[in-house]
Design an enzyme around this catalytic site. Sequence first.
Site, PDB file in Angstrom:
ATOM      1  N   GLU A 333       0.850  -1.200   0.000  1.00  0.00           N
ATOM      2  CA  GLU A 333       0.000   0.000   0.000  1.00  0.00           C
ATOM      3  C   GLU A 333       0.883   1.246   0.000  1.00  0.00           C
ATOM      4  OE1 GLU A 333      -2.271  -0.701   3.553  1.00  0.00           O
ATOM      5  OE2 GLU A 333      -3.693  -2.004   2.521  1.00  0.00           O
ATOM      6  N   CYS A 417     -10.334  -0.060   7.836  1.00  0.00           N
ATOM      7  CA  CYS A 417      -9.845   1.265   8.220  1.00  0.00           C
ATOM      8  C   CYS A 417     -10.509   2.384   7.423  1.00  0.00           C
ATOM      9  CB  CYS A 417      -8.330   1.324   8.053  1.00  0.00           C
ATOM     10  SG  CYS A 417      -7.743   0.808   6.421  1.00  0.00           S
TER      11      CYS A 417
END
Length: 666
Positions: A333, A417
Amino acid sequence: MAIKKTVFLLVSVLVAMSGCSLTPDASKPQIILEQDYPVQPVPFTAVHLDDGFWAPRIEINRTVTIPYAFQKCEETGRIDNFVRAAQALHDDPALEDREVRGFPFDDTDVYKVIEGASFGLSVHPDPAMDQYLDGVIAKIAAAQEPDGYLYTARTINPEHPHEWAGPERWVNVSKGSHELYNMGHLYEAAVAHYQATGKRTLLDVALKNADLLCTVFGPGKNESYPGHQIVEMGLVKLYRVTGRKKYLDLAKFFLDTRGPGGDPYNQADKKVVDQSEAVGHAVRATYMYSGMADVAALTGNQGYIDALNRIWGDVVGKKLYVTGGIGALHEGEAFGPAYELPNMSAYCETCAAVGNVFWNERLFLLEPDAKYVDTLEQTLYNGLISGVSLDGKSFFYPNPLESKGDYVRSPWFGCACCPGNITRFVASVPGYQYGVRDQSVYVNLYASGTGNLTVKDQPVRIRQETRYPWDGKVKLTVEPGQARELSIRLRIPGWARNEANPDGLYHFLQTVDAPPSITVNGEPVEAPLEKGYAVIDRSWNDGDTIDLDLPMPVRRVIADDQVEADRGRVALQRGPIVFCLEGPDNVDGHVRNLAIDDGSALETAFNPDLLGGVETISGEATAVSEKGKKHSQNFVAIPYYAWANRGGAEMIVWVARDAEHAKVGE
């Protein structure tokens, strides 16, 4: 119930407030800080939007997304983890299942939604939500260990905690335990809840935990750095509420103890003051940069500021998507190498977009330059709100710039998240509209509504009327209460100054000779441009008006030739909005095989019945078949943020400029 709001006195006087304590009731003390950001943001509680773009989103977030996120936290056992941890603490025989499931950071999903719900309560009384929060907070408090430790992934089963946690407290904080990451989100939620309601229930939990951290970490103690940054930002918020300097000192320690020789994945390969490039996990990075800015503002640390400026130049000039997304790589990421900005595989995590806005807002507060707000706006209107569906009930984790039709929004994630981040961010959007420094008022974002500002301890009311982002005409009515000298600084967006990117990563194919215009009380004025702001210095009276006209033609955007993925391609932008072509609006659902000639005519129209009401761009394209045949056909482009609200479909932002670059059969 009456919602109590907090006001902090932030003045530059040499007074140490490390021993300041909070009163036991709902009244809140004024905290005098030694120094702070040169520009002070106007809190979102003082800005009330009633426009057609943001106000509905904020209301959907409050009434749909936040309750929905709490429902998912209930269904997935995230809230129950606190109940089970409390049972384990008290050896409750009712606890038969001590298995630790999920991720060790699942606690933060609850904290983030509490923060978003608290922001909602700050501006809109909701007794049912207030009561619900009381119940959730009671469960959190019950899960806290006697010395302040709070981490359900260990407390539920200390003998067999989550595999990332390590056998003992803190041994994996620089790796995967997320103990400190959890605490950062707890602190932010606690401050938001306290400011919204005056209740200390969650704040007391946070302070007890922060006091524990101050005894465990520091020079000569545990000198580990957080594996996932955000505790730094949370500690600063606790410092602002309490004046206890030890929290600020610990935030600085967590920054200074990073590197060298650590993992670039979490920005620990160099000391933070020596960093010049954005590397590693993009969310971790932007949270760290935001924490650095906070600590720099409160301590005057120029080394942090110099590093942030170098890193910002690296991101904006080499690693920023045209949608404002960051973090190109699925693996980790993470940020990729310079100019590596693939479209189909672009990661552009929603949380990273939120972090990018946090960071750019703080850079503006340190140095009021419109380039930071230009970048903030680019992210805000494109790669951030693309992360939540128009109905508020499904989400994107990655936000690619091209799809074959295999991307669909999800109602939730195992690693959730992003939904929680959306809930807390959207509620706070009005707080990005204005900034104040001495006698200067910075108007950063344009949206209809009223801002109640305080300038040199005196109230100033500003009313905006506009259809932005669909129209560049903005009317501002100034109400200072009495005649007074003010410097009103209107941000002239880069796109209105023929600047597609502050550092040249993107440029417009053609310049537009239609400059913005400004009148005051109907009379044209000369407003010199300073760092992207048109400055109007004068004495203002109640009812004085400013009319700003930002022409909004469609712009063709071209990337730097070093961005291989975008060579021979063009993106369409109008105002702050980046557009894409999506299957449902185009012939046979195909868009990747289209090419838009540089000289073709483009038309715009507002469609109130499409995707909640959007501007569209239409024109003629060349379609290329798998057999290589070409024919002309009409195309329609929609705002990028609105794609994938009608199911999976082909989508493309960077469209071929000629048939050679059209994608056929790929």
